[in-house]
Design a protein around this motif. Sequence first.
Motif, short mmCIF file in Angstrom:
data_model
loop_
_atom_site.label_atom_id
_atom_site.label_comp_id
_atom_site.label_asym_id
_atom_site.label_seq_id
_atom_site.Cartn_x
_atom_site.Cartn_y
_atom_site.Cartn_z
N THR A 175 0.84 -1.20 0.00
CA THR A 175 0.00 0.00 0.00
C THR A 175 0.87 1.25 0.00
N PRO A 176 0.77 2.11 -1.02
CA PRO A 176 1.57 3.34 -1.05
C PRO A 176 1.26 4.23 0.15
N VAL A 177 2.32 4.75 0.76
CA VAL A 177 2.15 5.65 1.92
C VAL A 177 2.77 7.01 1.67
N ARG A 178 3.53 7.13 0.60
CA ARG A 178 4.11 8.42 0.27
C ARG A 178 4.55 8.41 -1.19
N THR A 179 4.33 9.54 -1.87
CA THR A 179 4.83 9.71 -3.23
C THR A 179 5.58 11.03 -3.32
N LEU A 180 6.80 10.97 -3.79
CA LEU A 180 7.62 12.15 -4.01
C LEU A 180 7.77 12.38 -5.51
N GLN A 181 7.26 13.48 -5.99
CA GLN A 181 7.45 13.83 -7.39
C GLN A 181 8.82 14.50 -7.57
N TYR A 182 9.37 14.35 -8.75
CA TYR A 182 10.68 14.95 -9.05
C TYR A 182 10.68 16.44 -8.71
N SER A 183 9.64 17.16 -9.14
CA SER A 183 9.62 18.62 -8.96
C SER A 183 9.46 19.03 -7.50
N ASP A 184 8.97 18.09 -6.65
CA ASP A 184 8.81 18.42 -5.24
C ASP A 184 10.14 18.60 -4.53
N ALA A 185 11.19 18.04 -5.08
CA ALA A 185 12.50 18.07 -4.42
C ALA A 185 13.31 19.26 -4.94
N SER A 186 12.93 20.44 -4.51
CA SER A 186 13.59 21.69 -4.94
C SER A 186 13.68 21.78 -6.45
N GLY A 187 12.54 21.53 -7.10
CA GLY A 187 12.50 21.61 -8.55
C GLY A 187 13.27 20.51 -9.24
#
Length: 379
Positions: free
Chosen positions: A181-193
């Motif tokens: 079950t996914p508990v977190r998703t980090l998008q590329y742009s979320d990490a300081s662009g």
Amino acid sequence: MPSFFKYAAMALAVAAPFASAQTYTDCNPLKKTCPADAGSTESKMSFDFTKPSGLNKWKTTAGKVNAGPNGAAFTVAQQGDAPTIETDFYIFYGEVSVTMQAAPGQGIVSSIVFESDDLDEIDWEALGGNTAQIETNYFGKGDTSTYNRDTWPAVANPQTTFHTYTVNWQKDKTVWSIDGTPVRTLQYSDASGGSRYPQTPMRVRIGVWAGGDPRNGKGTIEWAGGATDYSKAPFSMYVKSVSITNTNPATSYTYTDNSGSSGSIKMNGAGTLNETSVSSGVVSATTSATDSKSTATGTGTHTTMATTVHTTATSSIEAISTGSSSSIDASSSTSKSGSPSAASSSAQPTASYNAAPSVVASYLGPVSLLGLVTALLQL
């Protein structure tokens, strides 16, 4: 709070084999030219830690780790213990699943860490005194200027129950999951662009240590949940199995410049795409451990690839375009710190690109040319 190794400079000296390793690199390719990282030509690997053979391809960097019926045992029996293992190869994007029962004990930290030579990092960390949560975290290029990237998803009794902790790390996003079950998703742009998005080849490191050791810094002890009472030792973490999918298998990976970007990574002796099909605008391909282009030309092949790949049970991959990274799922909510919130990690749409032109040009072009020459010779 920060990942355990971020306090390495303040940590107990005898615990340094594990703690300080997280901020240490033999050669930082952001600063100078470094040797290539050893890779693996296998796209899928499984390790059964209930058997001694399961520890093949892992090296013990601190303490002692033995296989057993409950899996590999990582035990803090006294002050200074920090048993740790890590892969003897790197992966370049992929998915790692670890079936683990965290160690109990106030201040005891059970960790699963991906880390690269330029200090990109992705973490799971379970605190012995927290029976309802586990930490997820990430860092880019060793940047510790802020400590606001952690989340604490719920997990039931991690110190008495085996759970499978998975990270699906790809070019466009990283997804942490517990028992599927996914508990977190980090998008590329979320990490300081994208500048702090983990994007370089990584080893996988697993270990346990006493963040609550009384000789650690105050901040470390508080983060770990309080001071460790060694009179209650031993504290043991068990890992039953690990499965690793390497999106871009290769014999080695080389940083071609000091940018630390995924596009700067050159794959040496990489497997080729030997079977392609287009479905719903996504190119699906199977990898081969043998470099057919290298065989055909008699020379080593060097491939630069920075693709997003999703591996299935049939070892197929979905390759998307090799252009610059961008945020794929605009629906992911973010916290004030810029990190995605745990609430945003439920159903995430699958990134879909029509990569047929680039894949055909890169992989089928040489084959088509060879076929044309052969046909002309036959005439």
